[in-house]
Design a protein around this motif. Sequence first.
Motif, PDB file in Angstrom:
ATOM      1  N   GLN A  77       1.076  -0.788  -0.238  1.00 30.72           N
ATOM      2  CA  GLN A  77      -0.182   0.101  -0.127  1.00 30.72           C
ATOM      3  C   GLN A  77       0.915   1.343   0.011  1.00 30.72           C
ATOM      4  O   GLN A  77       1.062   2.355   0.631  1.00 30.72           O
ATOM      5  CB  GLN A  77      -0.886   0.052   1.257  1.00 30.72           C
ATOM      6  CG  GLN A  77      -1.828  -1.019   1.440  1.00 30.72           C
ATOM      7  CD  GLN A  77      -2.923  -0.954   2.459  1.00 30.72           C
ATOM      8  OE1 GLN A  77      -2.462  -0.223   3.539  1.00 30.72           O
ATOM      9  NE2 GLN A  77      -3.886  -2.113   2.405  1.00 30.72           N
ATOM     10  N   HIS A  79       0.572   3.908  -1.990  1.00 33.97           N
ATOM     11  CA  HIS A  79      -0.246   4.783  -2.265  1.00 33.97           C
ATOM     12  C   HIS A  79      -0.393   5.520  -0.818  1.00 33.97           C
ATOM     13  O   HIS A  79      -1.049   6.556  -1.485  1.00 33.97           O
ATOM     14  CB  HIS A  79      -1.417   4.607  -2.866  1.00 33.97           C
ATOM     15  CG  HIS A  79      -2.325   3.095  -2.261  1.00 33.97           C
ATOM     16  ND1 HIS A  79      -2.125   2.023  -2.171  1.00 33.97           N
ATOM     17  CD2 HIS A  79      -3.278   3.982  -1.793  1.00 33.97           C
ATOM     18  CE1 HIS A  79      -3.315   1.561  -1.363  1.00 33.97           C
ATOM     19  NE2 HIS A  79      -4.270   2.656  -1.341  1.00 33.97           N
ATOM     20  N   THR A 111       6.546  14.020  -2.951  1.00 34.41           N
ATOM     21  CA  THR A 111       5.164  13.670  -3.300  1.00 34.41           C
ATOM     22  C   THR A 111       4.592  15.149  -2.792  1.00 34.41           C
ATOM     23  O   THR A 111       5.289  16.628  -2.586  1.00 34.41           O
ATOM     24  CB  THR A 111       5.396  13.263  -1.488  1.00 34.41           C
ATOM     25  OG1 THR A 111       5.423  14.373  -0.831  1.00 34.41           O
ATOM     26  CG2 THR A 111       5.544  12.130  -1.658  1.00 34.41           C
ATOM     27  N   GLY A 236       4.809   5.037  -8.098  1.00 35.82           N
ATOM     28  CA  GLY A 236       4.350   4.361  -8.856  1.00 35.82           C
ATOM     29  C   GLY A 236       4.641   5.635  -9.880  1.00 35.82           C
ATOM     30  O   GLY A 236       4.757   5.865 -10.326  1.00 35.82           O
TER      31      GLY A 236
END
Length: 295
Positions: A77, A79, A111, A236
């Motif tokens: 996870q 994300h 980010t 990703g």
Amino acid sequence: MSSVLKAQKANAKGKRKADEMDVDDVEVVLPKKKKNKQRVLMLSSRGITHRMRHFMNDLEVLLPHVKKDAKLDSKSQLHLLPELADLNNCNNTLYFEARRHEDLYMWAAKTPNGPSIKLHVQNVHTMDELKMTGNCLKGSRGLLSFDKAFDETEWGKLTKEVFTHIFGVPSSARKAKPFIDHILTFSILDDKIWFRNFQIMEKDPSQPNGPPQTTLVEIGPRFVLTPIRIFEGAFGGATVFSNPEFISPSAVRSAIRKEQGTKYGERKDAQEDSAIRKELRKRDEDELAVSQVFA
């Protein structure tokens, strides 16, 4: 008549004052200096060893603008990491992923929009292991030195930019001290990134009474990074760069075990061949043998 003259004089004075004010109020608007507002979120996955934890602590000491968070429970996870960075008011993320309690991978990401770099961490030596003579002030800012090989490739330029944002301590960091007494070096050799941390000394320790001479003394830690992939997004997205020469450590261990298994099989085959040859070399018992005559 006198009242009219007074009114005209007052209007003239007012106009003159307004003109003077217009001339004096002309200000040169200078462009504002852009502030470096970089904050880094550092966290790890479950299953890290004590050496990996000490390595993360060393990086946290080197980077006073780091915000450390709890371990991430699930490795699938990723994300969720941009959301965690947003909650902690961070625009960079360093995520350490441990596999099989012996392999360490590092994600360096911007980010929430990316890019993100996945690297394999090797040859980790913490400050406690090295025990170097160098020392620096805790919370001080460090200079960044990049090898010229970073500018020769596209992935090197992108990696240099991301590392500049992550490892460059801004002057406005809350825990940063207004001193620069060490230098962080990134060098490329054999398609790997080698990290070293040196103290900047103005006097040679071997000649304390000699003339001032700038020298570098290593502090630590040491580690080597092997780039694996660069993704367009944060943790990703489309693959921007893929290292074709990278071989996963699990594949290396599997090849070593396979080679050891091949040696074992060859040894057992040799033992069987030796036993067969011994059987073939056996001669039939002679009729005049003692066991036959006195049977």
